[in-house]
Scaffold this active site. Structure first.
Site: not given
Ligand code: LLP
Length: 864
Positions: A816, A845
């Site tokens: 909702c 995610y």
């Molecule tokens: N290292 C740190 C310190 C981080 O904060 C993050 C992600 C990563 C590595 C890994 O990032 P990646 O390679 O997955 O981009 N919920 C969002 C993404 C948030 C990421 C938060 N930090 C989405 O669904 O796009």
């Protein structure tokens, strides 16, 4: 078709390259014959062989240089002899009268003074020759083709204030449907060929239609004959949503109305000359732009506006070399006649104004380089004249970026985020056209690089450019013309349909992960030469088998909470303690204490822990996360750097941090930075690496640089995958300069995003107004990314995979909230209750961010 009714006319136009080889003439014959087979009468309009008009121009401008005239004449004769031979036509015969005419004009005494009527006669010869060759070749190939002298049908009329040059070399022809003419021609045959680019004046002399003349001729003939369609055959599939040389993801515009097409042609697109639109518009004749090499493509269809069509940006264009003139009134407030005074001076210098912005005491206008500013003295003279009535400032060079689409004003709310791209760019002028069709921003030319591709992507993302609407947009340039390498490999789930449908039958909604894909991605990363260590950011997906899989591939695990650390240790109990990296943000004291006790490596990003619980870290190595001042990523909410971000230590606090660490006997063993998520440009990691390395040089004992994660995966079909080899090469550049540091990365998404899909079952269908909704058994409670970040996930109907995707749906969940949408404007086969939809690229995610909102349990997880 009723044999008593005269059959309809079709006008097809071919430019220089399309008439310069025999295979191209065969294509022309096929196209004409196809129309004829459909019962149409065909008028073919042709340009001169490519390069010939330039040669004729050289003759027309040779004045006293009779030798040059003779030499160029020989080249023209030779070129046509070669073409005659290529077409297997009897040498000399059909072209002889025109070549004699060429000789006469070359030796004409009017050549030395370059008299305008003589010039027009010279320039017209190219089309006379090409159309004559064409008539002979088509006839010999079994398509009887009548040759028409265009000048017998197109009568030019001088327009007020037109110069003599304009009357002879840039003439206009008023046209209106002439049914008697159409009937007369119809009585003579079925297929005709004539020349573009020329007409006759009231005195019976030849005149030239000027730039884009052949398109304009086709449009004039289309109007006269009230053709069913005018087709402009060219080298590209049609008009695109942006210049495809700059934006390879530019989409084919399948359908435009006359005014939009006019606006796009005027503001930059070169495929169609803007002059050719008004004749067809006034006569109500549709016009199409089509690709001679790909006649199977429908091209761009231009016609009357479609009532009630959803407003959309259709195209974005840029014009460089724009000059802005800003005029500040020196007179009094509400000075009467100020505009009249300044505009009179533009008229005096023969300059036409394009854009206008006005304020109480200032008016700023733009001048287009192509039409006005051939001669830069004009500008100085104009400025001097204007100085009599105002303070003048010339701002140049500028670039005008224009968004085109019917109903621009109603699109403004959708542009909010898009206009954010102008963040760092100085905007001099914004104008919105009074016909509600365009919005133009004028910026410094130096700042305009890269702006159009970024804006194009942002417009699609904001759905201001409704790229998924099949009524308006076709495939992207890349899909139409790119070869091999750039195309992505098919995702794993495409060949596992039966297995996935069985899993969905067992339980829905459901996340399914392909572990082989996770491990394959891990191996690809570990194969890069430069990085020394890889850590999996488990926040992306904490499923047990996934954790085991990445650990088995040799990655450490990065955790951001004590709970994550505990889950990871339980999943991979044999992984040594130092293979866990604890990188939380604003975590409570107890979590650091527990992580240290467990032997994990710790990253701090604030002074507070050392200021208040310094003793905790005594004797330990710690890493320091800094804020490099900018954030990057696929959405504002995932940018983790810059003044507005809660992450990282500000650079001006680094010295204090070092002092505190020294005081407490903690060693800063590494520096860390992570600026955001979902990045596809490898330059990002090179920059972070270089900046951290430069910073580390100021420290004594730093050994390791952790440049974070953020490695993106393409979501939309027009995005390109991260190039790992290019990433490695970029990192290697920095490694050369700073060989002393170990390099770590900590990706999350890259490892798991494409390994996971979300399966959901169709619950209900709804039609409301123009919107068709398909509802599924889960929504933002399982996958919040579309709601939170406007993230785009590919959606397919797995039950009906392969059936034509002919219905435009809004794919929604049962929660909702109005934001409970999984995908907007998706083309799917017609869905039925019980069908299984697959939402792709959901391994990162997805479940990790799921909730029980509305007390609806999120999708469970299975690994295959
Ligand atoms: N290292 C740190 C310190 C981080 O904060 C993050 C992600 C990563 C590595 C890994 O990032 P990646 O390679 O997955 O981009 N919920 C969002 C993404 C948030 C990421 C938060 N930090 C989405 O669904 O796009």
């Amino acid at each position: 078709m009723n044999p008593l009714l005269p059959s309809g006319w079709v006008v097809v136009k071919f430019g220089g390259t399309s008439v310069s080889t025999r295979p191209r003439w065969d294509t022309i014959r096929h196209i004409a014959a196809d129309w004829k087979a459909k019962g149409k009468r065909v008028l073919i309009v042709v340009s001169a062989l490519s390069g010939i008009t330039d040669k004729l121009k050289a003759i027309a401008e040779s004045k006293a240089d009779a030798a040059r005239r003779a030499a160029v004449r020989d080249e023209i004769v030779a070129r046509h002899a070669a073409m005659t031979a290529e077409l297997d036509l009897a040498e000399g015969a059909p072209l002889a009268p025109w070549l004699e005419r060429l000789d006469a004009l070359v030796t004409d005494p009017r050549a030395t003074t370059a008299e305008l009527p003589w010039q027009a006669d010279v320039l017209a010869l190219g089309e006379m020759l090409s159309s004559t060759l064409g008539a002979a070749y088509l006839g010999a190939g079994g398509l009887p083709t009548g040759w028409l002298d265009a000048r017998d049908y197109l009568l030019a009329r001088a327009i007020p204030n037109q110069s003599a040059w304009g009357r002879y070399l840039s003439a206009s022809v008023p046209t209106a449907p002439d049914p008697a003419l159409a009937a007369r021609l119809a009585a003579q045959g079925e297929v005709f060929i004539t020349q573009g680019f020329m007409a006759r004046n009231e005195a019976g002399e030849t005149v030239i239609l000027g730039r884009g003349g052949s398109d304009t001729s086709a449009a004039y003939f289309g109007a006269l004959l009230k053709a069913e369609v005018v087709e402009i055959w060219t080298d590209v599939a049609g008009m695109f949503s942006a210049n495809p040389r700059v934006v390879t993801g530019a989409r084919l515009l399948s359908r435009l109305d006359y005014e939009e097409a006019q606006e796009i042609a005027t503001t930059g697109a070169k495929v169609l000359h803007p002059r050719c639109l008004s004749p067809v518009r006034e006569a109500g004749v549709p016009l199409a732009v089509r690709d001679t090499n790909r006649p199977e493509l429908p091209g761009t269809q231009i016609g009357a506006a479609v009532p009630n069509a959803a407003p959309s940006i259709k195209a974005i264009s840029e014009r460089r070399g724009i000059t802005l003139i800003s005029m500040e009134s020196i007179g009094m407030w509400q000075q009467v006649g100020f505009l009249a005074d300044v505009f009179e001076r533009f008229k005096r210098h023969g300059l036409s104004i394009d854009l206008i912005g006005s304020a109480e005491t200032n008016v700023t206008v733009s001048l287009d380089p192509t039409e006005n500013l051939v001669d830069s003295d004009v500008l100085a003279a104009l400025a001097a004249d204007l100085a009599e009535v105002c303070r003048v400032k010339v701002i140049a060079p500028c670039t005008a970026v224009t968004l085109v689409g019917r109903g621009m004003r109603s699109l403004l709310p959708r542009l909010a985020g898009v206009l954010g791209e102008f963040d760092m760019v100085r905007v001099h002028l914004i104008t919105q056209s009074s016909n509600n069709l365009n919005l133009t921003l004028v910026v410094d030319e130096a700042a305009a690089d890269g702006l159009v591709p970024t804006l194009h992507q942002a417009l699609i993302k904001a759905e201001a450019l409704r790229a998924e609407d099949p009524a308006v947009f076709g495939p992207s340039w890349r899909e139409l013309y790119a070869q091999g390498s750039a195309t992505r490999t098919a995702p794993w789930w495409q060949t596992r349909r039966t297995e996935l449908l069985a899993l969905a039958a067992e339980g829905s909604p459901r996340y399914v992960y392909d572990l082989a894909t996770v491990r394959e991605r891990a191996r690809a990363l570990r194969a890069l030469a430069t990085p020394d260590g890889w850590w999996y950011a488990m926040k992306a997906n904490a499923q047990t088998d996934v954790l085991r899989g990445v650990a088995a591939e040799g990655l450490g695990i990065e955790c951001v909470s004590l709970a994550e650390l505990e889950v990871a240790r339980a999943a991979v109990p044999d992984l040594p303690a130092e293979r866990f990296l604890f990188t939380p943000n604003f975590a409570p004291r107890e979590e650091y204490a527990a992580a240290l006790a467990a032997g994990a490596r710790i990253t701090l990003d604030n002074l507070h822990p050392l200021e208040h619980w310094g003793a905790l870290f005594t004797g330990h190595d710690i890493m320091l996360r800094v804020d490099l001042g900018v954030g990057r990523g696929h959405h504002d909410k995932v940018k983790t750097g810059g003044a507005g971000s809660k992450f990282g230590l500000a650079l001006d606090q680094v010295e204090t941090f070092r002092k505190l660490a020294r005081e407490h006997g903690a060693r800063i063993a590494g520096l860390h930075a992570h600026l955001g998520s979902g990045i596809l440009d490898v330059a990002h990691w090179r920059e972070v690496y270089a900046q951290l390395a430069a910073l580390a040089d100021r420290f004594g004992r730093v050994e390791t640089l952790n440049i974070g994660g953020g490695l993106g995966v393409p979501a939309r079909p027009d995005e390109t995958a991260l190039d790992l080899a290019a990433l490695d090469a970029a990192l290697a550049e920095v490694r050369q300069a700073y060989p002393q540091y170990r390099l770590w990365l900590e990706p999350g998404r890259y490892l798991v995003a494409e390994a996971g899909v979300l399966l959901a079952r169709v619950t209900q269908l709804k039609q409301k107004g123009t919107f068709a909704y398909v509802g599924v058994d889960t929504g933002m409670n399982s996958l919040i990314r579309p709601a939170l970040y406007d993230a785009w996930h590919e959606i397919v109907n797995l039950t009906r995979f392969g059936e034509p995707a002919d219905t435009l749906y809004q794919v929604v969940g049962p929660i909702c909230e109005s934001g409970d949408v999984l995908g907007t404007n998706r083309k799917l086969p017609r869905c039925r209750e019980g069908d299984v939809l697959l939402i792709a690229t959901a391994g990162a995610y997805g479940h990790a961010m799921a909730s029980h909102y509305n007390r609806r349990p999120p999708a469970d997880e299975v690994v295959v």
